[in-house]
Design a protein around this motif. Structure first.
Motif, PDB file in Angstrom:
ATOM      1  N   HIS A  95      19.150 -12.432  -9.970  1.00  0.00           N
ATOM      2  CA  HIS A  95      18.554 -11.182  -9.505  1.00  0.00           C
ATOM      3  C   HIS A  95      18.565 -11.194  -7.982  1.00  0.00           C
ATOM      4  N   LYS A  96      18.537 -10.016  -7.418  1.00  0.00           N
ATOM      5  CA  LYS A  96      18.505  -9.869  -5.965  1.00  0.00           C
ATOM      6  C   LYS A  96      17.655  -8.656  -5.645  1.00  0.00           C
ATOM      7  N   LEU A  97      16.616  -8.867  -4.843  1.00  0.00           N
ATOM      8  CA  LEU A  97      15.721  -7.796  -4.419  1.00  0.00           C
ATOM      9  C   LEU A  97      15.868  -7.634  -2.918  1.00  0.00           C
ATOM     10  N   ILE A  98      16.206  -6.425  -2.477  1.00  0.00           N
ATOM     11  CA  ILE A  98      16.333  -6.168  -1.042  1.00  0.00           C
ATOM     12  C   ILE A  98      15.510  -4.949  -0.662  1.00  0.00           C
ATOM     13  N   ARG A  99      15.035  -4.960   0.575  1.00  0.00           N
ATOM     14  CA  ARG A  99      14.385  -3.783   1.133  1.00  0.00           C
ATOM     15  C   ARG A  99      15.472  -2.959   1.796  1.00  0.00           C
ATOM     16  N   LEU A 100      15.575  -1.705   1.409  1.00  0.00           N
ATOM     17  CA  LEU A 100      16.598  -0.834   1.981  1.00  0.00           C
ATOM     18  C   LEU A 100      16.171  -0.370   3.366  1.00  0.00           C
ATOM     19  N   PRO A 101      17.115  -0.313   4.304  1.00  0.00           N
ATOM     20  CA  PRO A 101      16.791   0.286   5.605  1.00  0.00           C
ATOM     21  C   PRO A 101      16.360   1.743   5.405  1.00  0.00           C
ATOM     22  N   ASP A 102      15.490   2.210   6.281  1.00  0.00           N
ATOM     23  CA  ASP A 102      14.961   3.567   6.151  1.00  0.00           C
ATOM     24  C   ASP A 102      16.065   4.622   6.130  1.00  0.00           C
ATOM     25  N   SER A 103      17.116   4.409   6.924  1.00  0.00           N
ATOM     26  CA  SER A 103      18.207   5.387   6.957  1.00  0.00           C
ATOM     27  C   SER A 103      18.926   5.447   5.607  1.00  0.00           C
ATOM     28  N   GLU A 104      19.137   4.290   4.977  1.00  0.00           N
ATOM     29  CA  GLU A 104      19.800   4.270   3.666  1.00  0.00           C
ATOM     30  C   GLU A 104      18.886   4.843   2.591  1.00  0.00           C
ATOM     31  N   ALA A 105      17.597   4.540   2.653  1.00  0.00           N
ATOM     32  CA  ALA A 105      16.645   5.082   1.687  1.00  0.00           C
ATOM     33  C   ALA A 105      16.575   6.600   1.800  1.00  0.00           C
ATOM     34  N   ALA A 106      16.613   7.120   3.020  1.00  0.00           N
ATOM     35  CA  ALA A 106      16.594   8.570   3.215  1.00  0.00           C
ATOM     36  C   ALA A 106      17.891   9.190   2.708  1.00  0.00           C
ATOM     37  N   ARG A 107      19.022   8.509   2.935  1.00  0.00           N
ATOM     38  CA  ARG A 107      20.309   9.014   2.455  1.00  0.00           C
ATOM     39  C   ARG A 107      20.325   9.116   0.934  1.00  0.00           C
ATOM     40  N   ARG A 108      19.697   8.146   0.266  1.00  0.00           N
ATOM     41  CA  ARG A 108      19.638   8.138  -1.196  1.00  0.00           C
ATOM     42  C   ARG A 108      18.537   9.045  -1.738  1.00  0.00           C
ATOM     43  N   GLY A 109      17.703   9.591  -0.868  1.00  0.00           N
ATOM     44  CA  GLY A 109      16.641  10.490  -1.289  1.00  0.00           C
ATOM     45  C   GLY A 109      15.429   9.771  -1.851  1.00  0.00           C
ATOM     46  N   LEU A 110      15.250   8.506  -1.506  1.00  0.00           N
ATOM     47  CA  LEU A 110      14.117   7.742  -2.027  1.00  0.00           C
ATOM     48  C   LEU A 110      12.819   8.028  -1.283  1.00  0.00           C
ATOM     49  N   LEU A 111      12.912   8.388  -0.032  1.00  0.00           N
ATOM     50  CA  LEU A 111      11.717   8.600   0.775  1.00  0.00           C
ATOM     51  C   LEU A 111      11.300  10.064   0.826  1.00  0.00           C
ATOM     52  N   GLY A 112      12.003  10.911   0.092  1.00  0.00           N
ATOM     53  CA  GLY A 112      11.641  12.312   0.041  1.00  0.00           C
ATOM     54  C   GLY A 112      12.102  13.102   1.244  1.00  0.00           C
ATOM     55  N   THR A 113      12.865  12.459   2.116  1.00  0.00           N
ATOM     56  CA  THR A 113      13.397  13.163   3.281  1.00  0.00           C
ATOM     57  C   THR A 113      14.904  13.055   3.246  1.00  0.00           C
ATOM     58  N   SER A 114      15.546  14.090   3.682  1.00  0.00           N
ATOM     59  CA  SER A 114      17.010  14.043   3.755  1.00  0.00           C
ATOM     60  C   SER A 114      17.391  13.634   5.173  1.00  0.00           C
ATOM     61  N   PRO A 115      18.441  12.876   5.299  1.00  0.00           N
ATOM     62  CA  PRO A 115      18.850  12.426   6.629  1.00  0.00           C
ATOM     63  C   PRO A 115      19.359  13.585   7.471  1.00  0.00           C
ATOM     64  N   ASP A 116      19.123  13.483   8.758  1.00  0.00           N
ATOM     65  CA  ASP A 116      19.582  14.497   9.694  1.00  0.00           C
ATOM     66  C   ASP A 116      20.942  14.059  10.211  1.00  0.00           C
ATOM     67  N   PRO A 117      22.041  14.723   9.823  1.00  0.00           N
ATOM     68  CA  PRO A 117      23.360  14.275  10.240  1.00  0.00           C
ATOM     69  C   PRO A 117      23.565  14.320  11.752  1.00  0.00           C
ATOM     70  N   VAL A 118      22.901  15.229  12.445  1.00  0.00           N
ATOM     71  CA  VAL A 118      23.046  15.315  13.901  1.00  0.00           C
ATOM     72  C   VAL A 118      22.398  14.096  14.553  1.00  0.00           C
ATOM     73  N   ALA A 119      21.224  13.691  14.077  1.00  0.00           N
ATOM     74  CA  ALA A 119      20.542  12.511  14.631  1.00  0.00           C
ATOM     75  C   ALA A 119      21.310  11.246  14.311  1.00  0.00           C
ATOM     76  N   ALA A 120      21.962  11.198  13.147  1.00  0.00           N
ATOM     77  CA  ALA A 120      22.733  10.018  12.773  1.00  0.00           C
ATOM     78  C   ALA A 120      23.948   9.849  13.679  1.00  0.00           C
ATOM     79  N   GLU A 121      24.564  10.974  14.091  1.00  0.00           N
ATOM     80  CA  GLU A 121      25.708  10.893  14.983  1.00  0.00           C
ATOM     81  C   GLU A 121      25.301  10.492  16.392  1.00  0.00           C
ATOM     82  N   ALA A 122      24.101  10.862  16.808  1.00  0.00           N
ATOM     83  CA  ALA A 122      23.652  10.572  18.167  1.00  0.00           C
ATOM     84  C   ALA A 122      23.323   9.102  18.353  1.00  0.00           C
ATOM     85  N   SER A 123      22.965   8.382  17.283  1.00  0.00           N
ATOM     86  CA  SER A 123      22.589   6.973  17.441  1.00  0.00           C
ATOM     87  C   SER A 123      23.758   6.038  17.344  1.00  0.00           C
TER      88      SER A 123
END
Length: 118
Positions: A90-118
Motif C-alpha cells: 500500500h502507498k498513502l500520499i498527501r496530494l499537493p493542493d494544486s493537484e487536489a484542486a485539479r482533481r476537484g477534491l478540495l471543492g475548488t477548481s484550479p485557476d488556469p491563469v494563476a497556474a501559468e503565472a507560477s
C-alpha cells in the motif's frame, strides 16, 4: 483540509469478489477516523501483472482511493493495512493542493491563469 491518495494492492491469487471484504475493512477503517469516502473516488482496477515478483506473487488487484481529511493521524490505519494478509503493498500520499484542486477534491477548481503565472 488535506487531500490524500491511497493505493492498495491486493493478492492476485484471491478471487475478484474476495477483494470486497478486505476493501470494506479498509473503508470502514477510514470511516472510523471520521473520513467519508465518496464511492466515485474508489477506483478498482482489474488484475494486473507486476513488473517484478512481490512475495512470490506475480499479479494483484489495485485499488486507488482519494479522500479528504483534516489533521489526521493515519499511522494506526496504515499499520492495520500492513497486518492484513490480503494486502501485498500500500502507498498513502498527501496530494499537493494544486493537484487536489485539479482533481476537484478540495471543492475548488484550479485557476488556469494563476497556474501559468507560477
Amino acid at each position: 483540509m488535506r487531500a490524500y491518495e491511497l493505493m492498495i494492492i491486493y493478492r492476485g491469487d484471491l478471487a475478484e469478489d474476495a477483494v470486497d471484504e478486505p476493501l470494506g475493512r479498509a473503508l470502514s477503517g477510514l470511516a472510523s477516523l471520521g473520513i467519508e469516502v465518496d464511492p466515485e473516488r474508489v477506483n478498482r482496477w482489474p488484475k494486473r501483472r507486476f513488473a517484478y515478483e512481490i512475495d512470490h506473487l506475480h499479479e494483484g488487484y489495485y485499488v486507488v482511493i482519494e479522500f479528504v481529511g483534516d489533521g489526521l493521524d493515519l499511522s494506526g490505519f496504515e499499520r492495520s493495512l500492513r497486518l492484513q494478509d490480503a494486502v501485498v503493498r500500500h502507498k498513502l500520499i498527501r496530494l499537493p493542493d494544486s493537484e487536489a484542486a485539479r482533481r476537484g477534491l478540495l471543492g475548488t477548481s484550479p485557476d488556469p491563469v494563476a497556474a501559468e503565472a507560477s
